[in-house]
Write an enzyme that holds these catalytic residues in place. Sequence first.
Site, PDB file in Angstrom:
ATOM      1  N   THR A   1      -1.481  -1.079 -11.194  1.00 47.02           N
ATOM      2  CA  THR A   1      -0.949  -0.656  -9.605  1.00 47.02           C
ATOM      3  C   THR A   1      -0.652   0.885  -9.281  1.00 47.02           C
ATOM      4  O   THR A   1      -1.045   1.830  -9.969  1.00 47.02           O
ATOM      5  CB  THR A   1       0.243  -1.137  -9.299  1.00 47.02           C
ATOM      6  N   ASN A   2       0.048   1.490  -8.369  1.00 48.39           N
ATOM      7  CA  ASN A   2       0.391   2.394  -8.296  1.00 48.39           C
ATOM      8  C   ASN A   2       1.679   2.912  -7.698  1.00 48.39           C
ATOM      9  O   ASN A   2       2.656   1.417  -7.094  1.00 48.39           O
ATOM     10  CB  ASN A   2      -0.604   3.572  -7.112  1.00 48.39           C
ATOM     11  N   PRO A   3       2.219   3.542  -7.476  1.00 48.94           N
ATOM     12  CA  PRO A   3       3.711   3.782  -7.128  1.00 48.94           C
ATOM     13  C   PRO A   3       4.414   3.615  -5.704  1.00 48.94           C
ATOM     14  O   PRO A   3       5.517   3.934  -5.738  1.00 48.94           O
ATOM     15  CB  PRO A   3       4.223   5.344  -7.788  1.00 48.94           C
TER      16      PRO A   3
ATOM     17  N   ALA B   1      -1.255   1.869   0.073  1.00 50.38           N
ATOM     18  CA  ALA B   1      -2.087   2.823  -0.982  1.00 50.38           C
ATOM     19  C   ALA B   1      -3.325   1.110  -2.065  1.00 50.38           C
ATOM     20  O   ALA B   1      -2.320   0.920  -2.442  1.00 50.38           O
ATOM     21  CB  ALA B   1      -1.524   3.285  -2.006  1.00 50.38           C
TER      22      ALA B   1
END
Length: 408
Positions: free
Chosen positions: A220-222, A287
């Site tokens: 995933t991403n932050p 995102a």
Amino acid sequence: MYCVVMKNKKILIGISGGIAAYKTCELVRLFIKAGAEVRVIMTPSATKFVSPYTLSVLSKNEVLINLFPETEDFSKVEKVDTKTSHVNYGLWADLFIIAPATCNTIGKIVTGISDNLLLTTVLSSRCPIMIAPSMDDDMFKHQVIQKNISKLKELGYKVLQPEQGELASGLYGYGRMPEPQTIFDEAQNFLSKKKDLTGKKVLVTAGPTVEYIDAVRYITNPSTGKMGFEIARAAQERGAEVTLITGPVSLNSPENIKRIDVKSADEMFNAVKSNFKKIDYVIMSAAVEDLKPVASINKKLKKENLDKKFSFEFEKSVDILKYLGEHKNGYKLVGFALETDNELKNAKEKLTKKNLDFIVLNNPNEKGAGFGHDTNKVKLIDKKSVTDIPLSSKYEVANKILDKLLKK
Ligand code: CTP
């Protein structure tokens, strides 16, 4: 900073006895600097936290505390000054903000108790009242307090959501009074009463997406979803009917919106496809994770079955924004670009490639911008112009995005 909406607005600030009262000094400054007229009422316990003298200097007005004159001998009171009575203050204000609002003050407001000047003024006010609760995490979560906060909302008070973070007690959690700038922004928006999205349908995506490698591991991403949630909230406040499709985040939903929770890019894509018809504006702030495993493994991979080095095969996930650009059926489309180098060039390419009306460029390397912050610093780019939005709260940025969208 001077601000047109605030010019000559009459802001009544009520301060009850909590440590966050020190922040209210800054709040008073913000209103004064913006051109508003400010009067302050304190509860007697609030004076234990900050000096009425400080607030009097900052607000340029006398600070009211007591319901009765400070005298034992009422024969000496020549004339009651009705200009500074609770009734007069309640009628004077365009907006009454209680910050901080302690459990005690909230409890008394919902039950109609009026044993100090602040509380009597609440009952005699005719203006909208905004309440910023402030307390310890455990107190905030207590069911009595939660019930009282719901009651406040039912009664029509505008309740600001306390923030999460380190509390004066040293504990970490919910209950922190929103920062002065946040309260100021809320007040500004409230007073500007922009209802320019009434009758419009807005679809917003937010947060990250997650792609599971096996049953317990994912990439995933932050992204925390804050930007998208603020867009959804601002659009709803401006009168729009809002659908918010979000990846996994730990944020409370803005009020009165339709929220759809998803995990993967495919799930977000399906949710978007089911909700993008008859929409006026689509804002794709999620995102979306670009990669997804080619094969999904629905059990946990065991270490002993793996070599020292191993690899996974990934493929590109669906580009939802591109799909939306190719299937425009009358809606205006806004995308985001997250760029760390060649920002302008890359963002402009995305604008054209994805057939967008404009794109919001942000660079996570800029101080106070990007993932996880309450603030952002962006550029709004369309085919003709690039507009810099200086570092502002995400709520402010959200409103700037909506302003631009309405001009399209
Ligand atoms: N986006 C999307 N679907 C994806 C990837 C991104 O809809 N699979 C959207 C995002 O929501 C954002 C915009 O496309 O509005 C740009 O996302 P960004 O990550 O900046 O760019 P990418 O298109 O993914 O390209 P790159 O990662 O190469 O910069």
